[in-house]
Design an enzyme around this catalytic site. Structure first.
Site, PDB file in Angstrom:
ATOM      1  N   GLN A 117       3.209   9.863   1.356  1.00 51.86           N
ATOM      2  CA  GLN A 117       4.505   9.179   1.457  1.00 51.86           C
ATOM      3  C   GLN A 117       5.446   9.551   0.305  1.00 51.86           C
ATOM      4  O   GLN A 117       6.649   9.287   0.388  1.00 51.86           O
ATOM      5  CB  GLN A 117       4.308   7.660   1.518  1.00 51.86           C
ATOM      6  N   GLY A 145       0.835  -1.188   0.000  1.00 53.76           N
ATOM      7  CA  GLY A 145       0.000   0.000   0.000  1.00 53.76           C
ATOM      8  C   GLY A 145       0.874   1.242   0.000  1.00 53.76           C
ATOM      9  O   GLY A 145       2.049   1.177   0.387  1.00 53.76           O
ATOM     10  N   HIS A 195      -2.473   7.311   7.326  1.00 57.67           N
ATOM     11  CA  HIS A 195      -1.503   8.230   6.706  1.00 57.67           C
ATOM     12  C   HIS A 195      -2.175   9.541   6.294  1.00 57.67           C
ATOM     13  O   HIS A 195      -1.571  10.606   6.383  1.00 57.67           O
ATOM     14  CB  HIS A 195      -0.860   7.595   5.473  1.00 57.67           C
ATOM     15  N   HIS A 217      -4.403   1.227   7.716  1.00 53.59           N
ATOM     16  CA  HIS A 217      -3.033   1.760   7.814  1.00 53.59           C
ATOM     17  C   HIS A 217      -2.869   2.944   6.850  1.00 53.59           C
ATOM     18  O   HIS A 217      -2.341   3.996   7.230  1.00 53.59           O
ATOM     19  CB  HIS A 217      -2.044   0.629   7.485  1.00 53.59           C
TER      20      HIS A 217
HETATM   21  O1  GNR Z   1       4.086  -2.617   2.654  1.00 52.66           O
HETATM   22  C1  GNR Z   1       3.380  -2.488   3.654  1.00 52.66           C
HETATM   23  N1  GNR Z   1       3.041  -3.586   4.362  1.00 52.66           N
HETATM   24  C2  GNR Z   1       2.086  -3.604   5.364  1.00 52.66           C
HETATM   25  C3  GNR Z   1       1.996  -4.721   6.180  1.00 52.66           C
HETATM   26  C4  GNR Z   1       1.056  -4.789   7.182  1.00 52.66           C
HETATM   27  C5  GNR Z   1       0.192  -3.726   7.373  1.00 52.66           C
HETATM   28  C6  GNR Z   1       0.271  -2.592   6.589  1.00 52.66           C
HETATM   29  C7  GNR Z   1       1.216  -2.529   5.576  1.00 52.66           C
HETATM   30  S1  GNR Z   1       1.290  -1.124   4.572  1.00 52.66           S
HETATM   31  C8  GNR Z   1       2.956  -1.140   4.095  1.00 52.66           C
HETATM   32  C9  GNR Z   1       3.235  -0.086   3.048  1.00 52.66           C
HETATM   33  C10 GNR Z   1       3.034   1.291   3.643  1.00 52.66           C
HETATM   34  O2  GNR Z   1       3.809   1.838   4.356  1.00 52.66           O
HETATM   35  N2  GNR Z   1       1.913   1.886   3.367  1.00 52.66           N
HETATM   36  O3  GNR Z   1       1.640   3.090   3.905  1.00 52.66           O
HETATM   37 NI    NI Z   2       2.706   3.120   5.774  1.00 51.82          NI
END
Ligand code: GNR
Ligand code: NI
Length: 172
Positions: free
Chosen positions: A51, A46, A140, A136
C-alpha cells in the site's frame, strides 16, 4: 520515522504479489516504522507494504482504540496455518479504497506463523476484528482487495467512483 503516500485504486501495483523478505534488517525495521506512522496518520488499523508501493511481505496492525494503549503488531512473511469453519461478518474499509465500505464474510478465527521485528518465528491465534484485519492484510500480499468479494457490478461501480475521484481537481 516518516509518513509515506498510500496508493489507492485504480493502481496496478495493488494487484501485484508481494515477495518474501530474507531476514529482518535495518531496512525492514525502518520501513515498518514508516508503515506504522503512516497507518496511524490515516486512522487505519492495518497496512501492508504494497500500500506504500513496496512489494514485500510486511504488515503492521494495531486495532487498539483511541484512548487505549497502542498495541502495534508487526508481521513479516506471515502464513495462515489454520482458519475456522465458523465465519464472521465485518464492515470493512481499506486505505487504498478511500470512502468505500462493505460487509465481508471471512473465517472467524485464524492461526498464523510469522517472523517478528527481531527476526524470531512466532505463532498467533486471532479472532474477532484482529482475525478479520489479518486476513484483509494478507490478501493485500496476494494482490487481493475486499471489493473482490463483491459482485462484479458493485466492484466496477466502486472502481469507477475512485477513478473519477482521482481525475477530478476537487479531490477528497
Ligand atoms: O483501516 C482499516 N480498517 C479495516 C476495517 C475492517 C477490516 C479491515 C480493515 S483494514 C483497513 C486498513 C487497510 O486498508 N489495510 O490494508
Ligand atoms: Ni486494505
Amino acid at each position: 520515522m516518516a509518513i509515506r503516500t498510500i496508493i489507492t485504486e485504480p493502481n496496478k501495483l495493488l494487484r501485484q504479489i508481494s515477495k518474501p523478505v530474507n531476514g529482518v534488517g535495518k531496512e525492514e525495521q525502518k520501513l515498518m516504522d514508516d508503515m506504522l506512522e503512516t497507518m496511524y496518520d490515516a486512522n487505519g488499523i492495518g497496512l501492508a507494504a504494497i500500500q506504500v508501493g513496496i512489494l514485500k511481505r510486511l504488515i503492521v496492525i494495531d486495532i487498539s482504540k483511541g484512548e487505549e494503549k497502542k498495541n502495534p503488531i508487526f508481521l513479516i512473511n506471515p502464513s495462515i496455518v489454520h482458519q475456522s469453519k465458523k465465519t464472521s461478518v465485518y464492515e470493512e474499509g481499506c486505505l487504498s479504497l478511500p470512502g468505500q465500505f462493505a460487509e465481508i464474510e471471512r473465517p472467524a478465527e485464524c492461526t498464523l506463523k510469522y517472523v517478528d521485528l527481531n527476526g524470531k518465528q512466532k505463532e498467533l491465534k486471532a479472532e474477532g476484528l484482529l482475525a478479520t484485519c489479518i486476513q484483509h492484510e494478507m490478501d493485500h500480499l496476494e494482490g487481493i482487495l475486499f471489493i473482490d468479494y463483491l459482485s462484479k457490478l458493485k466492484r466496477s461501480m466502486i472502481i469507477k467512483k475512485l477513478s473519477k475521484l482521482k481525475s477530478s481537481p476537487a479531490k477528497l
